[in-house]
Design an enzyme around this catalytic site. Sequence first.
Site, short mmCIF file in Angstrom:
data_model
loop_
_atom_site.label_atom_id
_atom_site.label_comp_id
_atom_site.label_asym_id
_atom_site.label_seq_id
_atom_site.Cartn_x
_atom_site.Cartn_y
_atom_site.Cartn_z
CG ASP A 1 -2.08 0.95 1.06
OD1 ASP A 1 -1.85 2.09 0.61
OD2 ASP A 1 -3.21 0.56 1.37
CB ILE B 1 0.07 3.43 8.81
CG1 ILE B 1 1.05 2.28 9.02
CG2 ILE B 1 -1.05 3.34 9.86
CD1 ILE B 1 1.79 2.33 10.33
CG HIS B 2 -4.09 4.38 4.41
ND1 HIS B 2 -5.34 3.97 4.04
CD2 HIS B 2 -3.23 3.47 3.92
CE1 HIS B 2 -5.24 2.86 3.33
NE2 HIS B 2 -3.96 2.53 3.25
N GLY B 3 -6.23 5.15 6.89
CA GLY B 3 -7.51 4.68 7.40
C GLY B 3 -7.78 3.21 7.18
CB ALA C 1 -5.01 2.76 11.06
#
Length: 160
Positions: free
Chosen positions: A9, A13-15, A18
């Site tokens: 990705d 780390i994103h919505g 996470a």
Amino acid sequence: MTIRAVRIDGRLIHGQVANLWTPSLGATRIMVVDDQVATNDIEKSGLRMACPAATKLSVLPIEKAAKNILDGRYDSQKVFIVVKSPQPLLALVERGVPIEEINVGNMSQTSETKSVTKSVNVTPADVEVFKALDKHGVKLVHQMVPGEKSSDFMELLKKI
């Protein structure tokens, strides 16, 4: 160590990672493997802020990640490995890290890429790395969110 999942990705780390993937996998540690990000304090700080509070975070260069995994440093944890591109994963596999499946999530579009799906864009170099991972026996799938059905990524790749 249990590698719960491995995801490519470009956003790291994103919505989705996470709030959807990490809890659905029961991951206790997110491991970002990236040589450049591992040396960038600003990017590491942003990743720490995006990481769920109850989840540990490691941001490591390829060599250290492989060594820590193979040395059993995370044996009691459920690790979710996240990378920007397939290259670090091939490097881990070639060093003996047991990766069985890779979820190809988001890879951004550039002037050098071809679209595989609306969210996955690959360069010719990426295609060669995916073929090498496939030859190593790693299963490659595409799945944006946990509730979505996964697709065989190598079949998708044949269509470009």
